[in-house]
Design a protein around this motif. Structure first.
Motif, short mmCIF file in Angstrom:
data_model
loop_
_atom_site.label_atom_id
_atom_site.label_comp_id
_atom_site.label_asym_id
_atom_site.label_seq_id
_atom_site.Cartn_x
_atom_site.Cartn_y
_atom_site.Cartn_z
N ALA A 30 17.19 -14.60 -11.31
CA ALA A 30 16.76 -15.57 -12.32
C ALA A 30 15.30 -15.95 -12.09
O ALA A 30 14.53 -16.13 -13.04
N TYR A 31 14.90 -16.06 -10.82
CA TYR A 31 13.50 -16.35 -10.51
C TYR A 31 12.61 -15.19 -10.94
O TYR A 31 11.54 -15.40 -11.52
N LEU A 32 13.05 -13.96 -10.70
CA LEU A 32 12.27 -12.80 -11.11
C LEU A 32 12.07 -12.76 -12.61
O LEU A 32 11.02 -12.32 -13.10
N GLU A 33 13.07 -13.23 -13.36
CA GLU A 33 12.98 -13.19 -14.81
C GLU A 33 11.85 -14.06 -15.35
O GLU A 33 11.44 -13.91 -16.49
N SER A 34 11.34 -14.98 -14.53
CA SER A 34 10.26 -15.86 -15.00
C SER A 34 8.92 -15.16 -14.98
O SER A 34 7.94 -15.70 -15.49
N PHE A 35 8.86 -13.94 -14.41
CA PHE A 35 7.61 -13.19 -14.37
C PHE A 35 7.62 -12.13 -15.46
O PHE A 35 8.64 -11.49 -15.71
N PRO A 36 6.46 -11.92 -16.12
CA PRO A 36 6.41 -10.92 -17.19
C PRO A 36 6.84 -9.53 -16.75
O PRO A 36 7.45 -8.79 -17.51
N ASP A 37 6.49 -9.15 -15.49
CA ASP A 37 6.84 -7.80 -15.04
C ASP A 37 8.24 -7.73 -14.45
O ASP A 37 8.68 -6.68 -13.99
N ASP A 56 7.81 -9.50 -1.98
CA ASP A 56 6.83 -10.58 -2.08
C ASP A 56 7.37 -11.74 -2.91
O ASP A 56 7.17 -12.91 -2.57
N ARG A 57 8.06 -11.40 -4.00
CA ARG A 57 8.62 -12.45 -4.85
C ARG A 57 9.69 -13.26 -4.10
O ARG A 57 9.79 -14.47 -4.27
N LEU A 58 10.48 -12.58 -3.28
CA LEU A 58 11.50 -13.31 -2.51
C LEU A 58 10.83 -14.26 -1.53
O LEU A 58 11.27 -15.41 -1.36
N ALA A 59 9.76 -13.80 -0.88
CA ALA A 59 9.04 -14.67 0.06
C ALA A 59 8.49 -15.89 -0.68
O ALA A 59 8.54 -17.02 -0.17
N GLU A 60 7.96 -15.68 -1.89
CA GLU A 60 7.45 -16.80 -2.69
C GLU A 60 8.58 -17.76 -3.06
O GLU A 60 8.41 -18.99 -3.01
N TYR A 61 9.73 -17.19 -3.43
CA TYR A 61 10.86 -18.03 -3.84
C TYR A 61 11.36 -18.88 -2.67
O TYR A 61 11.64 -20.07 -2.83
#
Length: 308
Positions: A30-37, A56-61
């Protein structure tokens, strides 16, 4: 095809744990879905680039969740008025409250249309904006210990980072630009004979600065096209160049003056030195605080494909 969060099997293994608390794959997706890519390709065999992006996205989350949890512990709150002010600054014509900027539903705003295209409800977006404000306030509080900088520290910073204070040479230049070379050659001769460059610019130049006597402004090295700077570089104040041909026409330049570059005196940049030194000190304090926060949280990445 990757499963949507609502379709994922119950009891699936979490992708990570934060202090023993699971981070489910559905939450992460769901967090990934907030990014255009969308964080790259999904599925069982993402390509290496996508795997790195997702890691990288998981680390940010994880970092975001830790920050929000810490903000809650510290009692940091964002009022509805503060949220409305931020939304109003981001989208002046968009809704700022639950029912829009004026309290009425009205038509669909440009913001709502953009969110709809990404599949994100307006209220979810507002929640994330509020979270961003919470994190900003937490980070500012975490770096407060670096705000105090002494005069001696400012001087030391000034001496250690001359690249941040050295002034480049600057020059003020005028131009006349015309459509054909014979006219440009004639204007060069007239200037050498004593005619006013400024008057000739007003009378003949087709450039946008013609009404200002051809005054282009004051520039530093690298601001203008190389052909312009080559023609101007050897000029002394009040000297005029030869004709320079470009795709825009035939140019003649006049150098009004130069201001030599060099290091300013500390007293002239005292506040800038203090601000820069304080900024770096705050960042160092914040990074140390963040490192301690991450280490104390006992973060575990359970999905091997999402490890750095």
């Amino acid at each position: 095809m990757p499963l949507l969060p609502a379709c994922r099997p119950k009891g699936e293994a979490p992708v990570a744990r934060i202090a023993g608390e699971p981070v489910t794959r559905a939450e992460f997706e769901a967090y990934l879905e907030s990014f255009p890519d969308k964080g790259g390709a999904s599925g069982l065999h993402p390509d290496p680039v996508s795997r790195a992006v997702r890691a990288d996205r998981l680390a940010e989350y994880i970092e975001r969740r830790l920050f929000l949890r810490e903000a809650g512990k510290q009692g940091i709150r964002i009022s509805d008025e503060e949220l409305a002010a931020r939304i109003g600054a981001l989208f002046p014509s968009g809704p700022s409250g639950p029912s829009g900027a004026n309290g009425s539903s009205g038509g669909q705003s440009e913001l709502e249309a953009a969110l709809a295209a990404r599949g994100m409800p307006l209220e979810e977006w507002k929640r994330r904006v509020r979270e961003d404000l919470l994190i900003e306030r937490l980070i500012a509080r975490a770096g407060e210990g670096g705000a105090d900088v002494t005069e001696e520290q400012s001087r030391t910073y000034f001496s250690a980072r001359p690249d941040l204070f050295r002034r480049p040479e600057q020059f003020t230049v005028r131009q006349i630009v015309v459509a054909d070379q014979p006219l440009a050659d004639q204007l060069v001769r007239r200037v050498k004979e004593g005619a006013s460059f400024e008057i000739l610019a007003r009378e003949h130049s087709i450039g946008p600065e013609a009404a200002a006597g051809g005054l282009m402004g004051t520039f530093s090295r690298g601001d203008l096209p190389p052909a312009f700077e080559e023609a101007i570089g050897s000029l002394k104040p009040r000297q005029t160049s030869g004709v320079v041909k470009t795709e825009f026409g035939y140019h003649v330049f006049k150098l009004d003056g130069r201001v030599p570059g060099g290091m300013p005196r500390f007293g002239d940049v005292r506040q800038k030195a203090r601000d820069l030194a304080a900024g770096e000190k705050r960042e160092a304090v914040f990074q140390k605080w963040k490192k301690n926060l991450l280490e104390s949280a006992h973060v575990e990445i359970l999905d091997p494909s999402l490890r750095p």
